[in-house]
Design a protein around this motif. Structure first.
Motif, PDB file in Angstrom:
ATOM      1  N   PHE A 139       0.810  -1.211   0.000  1.00 28.52           N
ATOM      2  CA  PHE A 139       0.000   0.000   0.000  1.00 28.52           C
ATOM      3  C   PHE A 139       0.848   1.267   0.000  1.00 28.52           C
ATOM      4  N   ASP A 165      -2.493  -9.297   0.761  1.00 26.32           N
ATOM      5  CA  ASP A 165      -3.038  -8.867   2.044  1.00 26.32           C
ATOM      6  C   ASP A 165      -3.503 -10.046   2.900  1.00 26.32           C
ATOM      7  N   HIS A 330      -6.882 -17.147  -1.002  1.00 32.39           N
ATOM      8  CA  HIS A 330      -6.278 -16.897  -2.310  1.00 32.39           C
ATOM      9  C   HIS A 330      -5.284 -18.023  -2.619  1.00 32.39           C
ATOM     10  N   GLU A 400      -6.525 -10.649  -8.601  1.00 32.17           N
ATOM     11  CA  GLU A 400      -6.123  -9.262  -8.754  1.00 32.17           C
ATOM     12  C   GLU A 400      -4.766  -9.036  -9.421  1.00 32.17           C
ATOM     13  N   ASN A 455     -13.372  -7.668  -8.345  1.00 30.66           N
ATOM     14  CA  ASN A 455     -13.351  -7.176  -6.964  1.00 30.66           C
ATOM     15  C   ASN A 455     -13.506  -5.662  -7.016  1.00 30.66           C
ATOM     16  N   TYR A 457     -14.259  -1.932  -4.750  1.00 31.64           N
ATOM     17  CA  TYR A 457     -14.303  -1.289  -3.435  1.00 31.64           C
ATOM     18  C   TYR A 457     -14.771   0.169  -3.536  1.00 31.64           C
ATOM     19  N   TYR A 461     -12.058   1.902  -0.712  1.00 37.55           N
ATOM     20  CA  TYR A 461     -10.770   2.453  -1.153  1.00 37.55           C
ATOM     21  C   TYR A 461     -10.977   3.584  -2.157  1.00 37.55           C
ATOM     22  N   GLU A 492     -15.497  -9.776  -4.787  1.00 34.31           N
ATOM     23  CA  GLU A 492     -15.139  -9.121  -3.526  1.00 34.31           C
ATOM     24  C   GLU A 492     -15.757  -7.747  -3.508  1.00 34.31           C
ATOM     25  N   TRP A 537     -16.500  -9.448   0.655  1.00 30.91           N
ATOM     26  CA  TRP A 537     -15.194  -9.702   1.256  1.00 30.91           C
ATOM     27  C   TRP A 537     -15.262  -9.212   2.673  1.00 30.91           C
ATOM     28  N   PHE A 542      -9.368 -11.529   9.415  1.00 32.12           N
ATOM     29  CA  PHE A 542      -8.186 -12.396   9.337  1.00 32.12           C
ATOM     30  C   PHE A 542      -6.916 -11.610   9.590  1.00 32.12           C
ATOM     31  N   ASN A 554      -7.276  -7.594   9.040  1.00 32.46           N
ATOM     32  CA  ASN A 554      -8.278  -7.102   8.094  1.00 32.46           C
ATOM     33  C   ASN A 554      -9.652  -7.351   8.722  1.00 32.46           C
ATOM     34  N   LYS A 556     -12.775  -6.747   7.378  1.00 29.07           N
ATOM     35  CA  LYS A 556     -13.944  -6.703   6.480  1.00 29.07           C
ATOM     36  C   LYS A 556     -14.849  -7.921   6.687  1.00 29.07           C
TER      37      LYS A 556
HETATM   38  C1  BDP Z   1      -8.522  -7.061  -2.321  1.00 30.53           C
HETATM   39  C2  BDP Z   1      -7.768  -8.361  -2.190  1.00 30.53           C
HETATM   40  C3  BDP Z   1      -7.911  -9.010  -0.825  1.00 30.53           C
HETATM   41  C4  BDP Z   1      -7.774  -7.958   0.250  1.00 30.53           C
HETATM   42  C5  BDP Z   1      -8.866  -6.923   0.060  1.00 30.53           C
HETATM   43  C6  BDP Z   1      -8.823  -5.824   1.116  1.00 30.53           C
HETATM   44  O1  BDP Z   1      -8.150  -9.280  -3.182  1.00 30.53           O
HETATM   45  O2  BDP Z   1      -6.956 -10.023  -0.667  1.00 30.53           O
HETATM   46  O3  BDP Z   1      -7.801  -8.479   1.534  1.00 30.53           O
HETATM   47  O4  BDP Z   1      -8.666  -6.303  -1.177  1.00 30.53           O
HETATM   48  O5  BDP Z   1      -8.117  -4.859   0.903  1.00 30.53           O
HETATM   49  O6  BDP Z   1      -7.812  -6.194  -3.097  1.00 30.53           O
HETATM   50  O7  BDP Z   1      -9.470  -5.958   2.138  1.00 30.53           O
END
Ligand code: BDP
Length: 584
Positions: A139, A165, A330, A400, A455, A457, A461, A492, A537, A542, A554, A556
């Protein structure tokens, strides 16, 4: 083939407490197998250690197995293994998530032997998943999670910096067994199923190590013989077959009893068909809607070590959610999980550990990394391992990758694997690669797959905290995919929620925001017929490497890491109760 115990075969478990040390140390300490070493030790090196560790134990094979063929099998060692018996090397294996074995028949029974495994957890530009070599970090930060000096530029230790991640858990993470077979044994069984009107069709191919007469008997759930065949390949028709349906249907399983002259092996068979037709994903000829989640093999204490309780619990929680599917994000999971999914009617998207092939335009993963042939090898191993599971309905080649900055290179790389998967899979399942949030208009890889898996967000994000705008952006993107006219799974989408953090106004990191976010995205999905699935997701919180956006991992998850439901789990459960998923 997965080790079994029956009248012709037996298993000696080598699970339990082994001896462990970091390479170079002189003393051993106890460690549990299966399990990740990172979580079991207070030694400060354990968590972010990079390099070789050693596992050792003694064993004796009972004399009664003297006349049999004896095989030492590791279900997985993360990531690379060098195996020694009584001090001599017997072989190596690369890759942390698939099984490997050695014929050790030459080793005398009735005597004590020493088994030693040197495990290397290093990840780099040649491994899958990918670790970053030197340079910039996750990141965009420069924090690899180990002590550093000189403005963070010079590392005190070699380090592993995941380009993904989830925590780089390592060690002997899955079961270790010795299994026996007769001298002339069944090497492999391949079953493919199809429907012909009311009847089920089972095609079989049986490989034996030498000359042997093969017989196959298919029994129904009550143990009644319903079909049989002789010879190493053939077709068996099951009249008025009970089909394998995902939940809430009945995942009916027959048993195929294969015998050769000396050997026996039984495995479950689910009769079902899978097909992508237009923009629909069909199971048994009926449109299927994926309700489920990505997940991790992750728990406190065991790390990524196989945990039967966790697997059973998670399947049960999937039932509670009214889910019908799972992605092995993954990496390929432990084989026991697929067996549970077969029995419990959970559809699996089976994913390779190809994550991290993305440097967001700063490096071309297809020309600057060297993963292609290894990736193909892993795909072949995965298909060989999982080809017979009725629950497995699609292969995911990876997660990804960069498909936006070097579109032609990406297409060439992924399309070669796509073709290979279709060539290798006897059931010819659909194939996908799960694509990253990107400038989708430049992505020629995702639309070339059988099912588009993305995926996204928006609202986390991207367009963080502004859900109305996030919806506009997501809808705009869905318009684009509508034109492509292929089935699409939102593989996701998620928002971190710190369990117990609440807010009157739904703000980021609160449980309310996670609910509002998921509802906002779901509303976009509900308008689109070509959307054939939603996987928030992530199933449960985890562990991952430390970083400014990861307070204790994480978050989520619909569930906490110890599997308590967040508000979002209740919301999703109610929603999925109203989406049938599968006509059955
Ligand atoms: C995605 C990924 C996943 C991450 C998730 C996140 O595929 O592995 O854990 O974002 O940022 O980009 O929570």
């Amino acid at each position: 083939m997965y080790p079994v115990s029956n009248k012709d075969r037996s298993i000696i478990s080598l699970n339990g407490i082994w001896q462990f040390r970091f390479a170079g140390d002189s003393t051993w300490q106890p460690i549990s197998v299966p399990g990740s070493f990172n979580t079991q030790l207070t030694d400060p090196r354990a968590r972010y250690y990079c390099g070789i560790v050693e596992y050792q134990r003694h064993f004796t094979i009972p004399k009664i197995h003297g006349g049999e063929r004896r095989v030492l099998r590791f279900d997985a060692v993360t990531h690379d293994a060098e195996v020694f018996l009584n001090g001599s090397p017997i072989g190596t294996h690369r890759g942390g998530f698939l099984p490997f074995e050695f014929d050790i028949s030459a080793l005398p029974c009735g005597a004590e032997h020493t088994l030693m495994v040197r495990v290397n957890n290093r990840i780099d530009y040649t491994t899958l998943p990918i670790g970053i070599e030197g340079g910039t970090a996750f990141f965009g930060s420069d924090n690899p999670g180990v002590p550093s000096v000189e403005n963070g530029k010079k590392r005190l230790h070699a380090y592993n910096l995941p380009n993904f991640d989830f925590f780089n858990f390592a060690g002997i993470t899955r079961a270790v067994r010795i299994y026996t077979t007769p001298q002339v044994y069944i090497k492999d069984i391949t079953l493919t199923t199809d429907l012909d009107g009311e009847d089920g069709i089972i095609d079989y191919v049986v490989e034996t190590s030498g000359d042997a007469a093969v017989h196959i008997a298919i029994c129904d759930g009550e143990g009644e013989l319903v079909g049989e065949g002789s010879g190493k390949c053939g077709t068996i028709r099951i009249a008025h077959a009970h089909l394998w349906y995902p939940r809430p249907g009945t995942p009916y399983l027959y048993t195929a009893h294969v015998t050769s002259d000396e050997d026996t092996y039984a495995l479950p068979v689910g009769i079902r068909s899978i097909e992508v037709a237009g923009n629909q994903f069909l199971i048994n000829g009926k449109p299927f809607y994926f309700k489920g989640a990505g997940r991790h093999e992750d728990s406190p204490f065991r790390g990524r070590g196989t945990d039967g309780c966790l697997n059973v619990k998670d399947i049960d929680l999937l039932h509670w959610l009214n889910a019908n599917s799972l992605r092995t994000s993954h990496y390929p999971y432990a084989e026991e999980m697929y067996a549970l999914c077969d029995r419990e009617g959970i559809v699996v998207i089976d994913e390779l550990p190809a994550v991290g092939l993305n440097f967001h335009g700063t490096k071309n993963p297809y020309t600057e990394l060297d993963t292609a042939s290894y990736h193909a090898e892993l795909l072949a191993q995965l298909i060989r391992r999982d080809k017979n599971h009725p629950s497995v309905v699609m292969w995911s080649l990876g997660n990804e990758p960069d498909t936006e900055n070097y579109p032609e290179d990406a297409y060439a790389y992924w399309r070669a694997l796509y073709d290979l998967a279709h060539r290798l899979d006897p059931q010819d399942r659909p194939v996908t690669v799960v694509c990253c949030q990107n400038n989708y208009t430049k992505d020629i890889t995702a639309p070339s797959m059988d099912v588009v898996c993305i995926n996204r967000y928006y609202g986390w994000y991207n367009l963080a905290g502004v859900l109305e705008v996030a919806q506009i952006a997501f809808n705009e993107e869905l318009e684009f995919w509508q034109e492509i006219d292929k089935p699409l799974i939102l593989a996701e989408y998620g928002a971190d929620a710190l369990p117990g953090l609440h807010a009157i106004n739904a703000e980021m990191f609160s449980e309310e925001y996670q609910v509002a976010y998921l509802k906002a995205m779901n509303a976009c999905l509900d308008q689109r017929e070509f959307v054939v699935g939603e996987h928030p997701w992530v199933f449960a919180d985890f562990d991952t490497q430390q970083g400014p956006m990861r307070p204790g991992g994480n978050h989520k998850g619909l569930f906490t890491r110890d599997r308590c439901p967040k508000m979002a789990a209740h919301m999703i459960r109610d929603r999925w109760a109203t989406i049938e998923g599968q006509a059955h």
